[in-house]
Design an enzyme around this catalytic site. Sequence first.
Site, PDB file in Angstrom:
ATOM      1  N   ASP A 173       0.840  -1.199   0.000  1.00  0.00           N
ATOM      2  CA  ASP A 173       0.000   0.000   0.000  1.00  0.00           C
ATOM      3  C   ASP A 173       0.876   1.249   0.000  1.00  0.00           C
ATOM      4  O   ASP A 173       1.588   1.510   0.960  1.00  0.00           O
ATOM      5  CB  ASP A 173      -0.888  -0.020   1.249  1.00  0.00           C
ATOM      6  CG  ASP A 173      -1.960   1.053   1.234  1.00  0.00           C
ATOM      7  OD1 ASP A 173      -1.902   1.942   0.364  1.00  0.00           O
ATOM      8  OD2 ASP A 173      -2.856   0.999   2.094  1.00  0.00           O
ATOM      9  N   HIS A 179      -9.172  -1.228  -7.954  1.00  0.00           N
ATOM     10  CA  HIS A 179      -8.858  -0.088  -7.081  1.00  0.00           C
ATOM     11  C   HIS A 179      -7.677   0.719  -7.614  1.00  0.00           C
ATOM     12  O   HIS A 179      -7.716   1.956  -7.619  1.00  0.00           O
ATOM     13  CB  HIS A 179      -8.556  -0.606  -5.677  1.00  0.00           C
ATOM     14  CG  HIS A 179      -8.246   0.472  -4.695  1.00  0.00           C
ATOM     15  ND1 HIS A 179      -9.217   1.283  -4.142  1.00  0.00           N
ATOM     16  CD2 HIS A 179      -7.056   0.894  -4.148  1.00  0.00           C
ATOM     17  CE1 HIS A 179      -8.657   2.143  -3.311  1.00  0.00           C
ATOM     18  NE2 HIS A 179      -7.349   1.940  -3.297  1.00  0.00           N
TER      19      HIS A 179
END
Length: 445
Positions: free
Chosen positions: A257, A353
């Site tokens: 991330d 995403h």
Amino acid sequence: MSKTRKQAPARAQAATAVATCDGDGAAGDGAAPTGVSRRRLLGTAGATGLVLGAGGGAAGYAATRPEEPAALTTVGATEAMFHGKHQPGITTPLQARGHLVAFDLAAGAGRKEAATLLRRWSAVAKELMAGRPAAGAPDGPGHDTGIALDAGPSSLTVTFGFGRTFFARTGLTGRLPAALDPLPVFSADALDAKRSNGDLWVQIGADDALVAFHALRALQKEAAGTARVRWQMNGFNRTPGATARPMTARNLMGQIDGTGNPKPSEEDFGRRVFVPASPGKPQEWMEGGSYAVVRRIRMLLDDWEKLPVERQERVIGRRKADGAPLSGGTETTEMDLDKAGPDGRLVIPDNAHARISSPEENGGAAMLRRPFSYHDGITEDGTPDAGLLFICWQADPFRGFVPVQRKLDRGDALSPFLRHEASGVFAVPGGAAEGEYVGQRLLES
């Protein structure tokens, strides 16, 4: 900027400065973070400053210790700079432990009381970030508890911000930035008003949990009588140095991330993250500052973990093992958003995403994400109360966070596995110059 402090083995050695460069300082407009760091070799008398620089408990503890304190490792010795163009904790590398806390001013407290509090907070933060005891400002109630006596600075950063309501309560509505307008409502919102917003916001980060808690406790004590805690959240990340080389962090879904974060080396980094100068305008006090959007995002981990890895990868648009885009390459390879597989379908699905949140899909909108993970136990239904304390930094939330979140709101494949439970936007002014406290240019304008 940061510097690293080490204890020398010889008892007679006092604090001797040696210059070095670490590259994790505050970034200038469009420039990579720069800053000269120093290594300070301290005598083993508990770092002379610890004994001589405190007026309270910690000094007494150090003076009566039966043995010499242990030398600090690189993790414990690294020191972030309090003074600078930008506040610490924005471009600072991810820290192992974090506390986010919002305060509301007490009834009857206004601009004068807020200025006094920020002056005290700044004085305490400066001492703690240098690895010295929190003796407190001359007009404050501070008294060091000795919690972090042996830990050194441990990359401690303390960052201060102002919420929208702060300006009315201090008579400064004429200085209220438009960037603090309320955020739109999003479909994944299940916001708890008691854990959202606030007059004042403090972000604490460190690479040692005791150092972070020590700072939290000191700042809470200084606020007594002037401001009360509205909400507090505690987070964590991988410990720096746990891997042989720096790696992008993983979140609690196991995904890498932060790969797409703006890089300080990019020409427009400063323009995207920091507020430019605006001489003569009501918001000129924000020069060198940034806006933090803070979201507590619960991850529905039980549902997520039922998905096979291949399905998880299609939801994200990246390989779970190494963070590389499904279009191929390594973690840092640009996504090929037009690449199709043998079946004719897009390799990176149109609702992935990574695709939807990419600057290419949002007119160049970007933000610097700097989150902490959190875990607050198990809920009554047996599911983990865990997820992400999402913090993103930008020069204007309505050009950074809002357009990206609106796009995600319309069809992100990850949305069914997330719940936004708290939210806040805070104006984080530029760093304090020597002799200044954070927010002085607003509160004394």
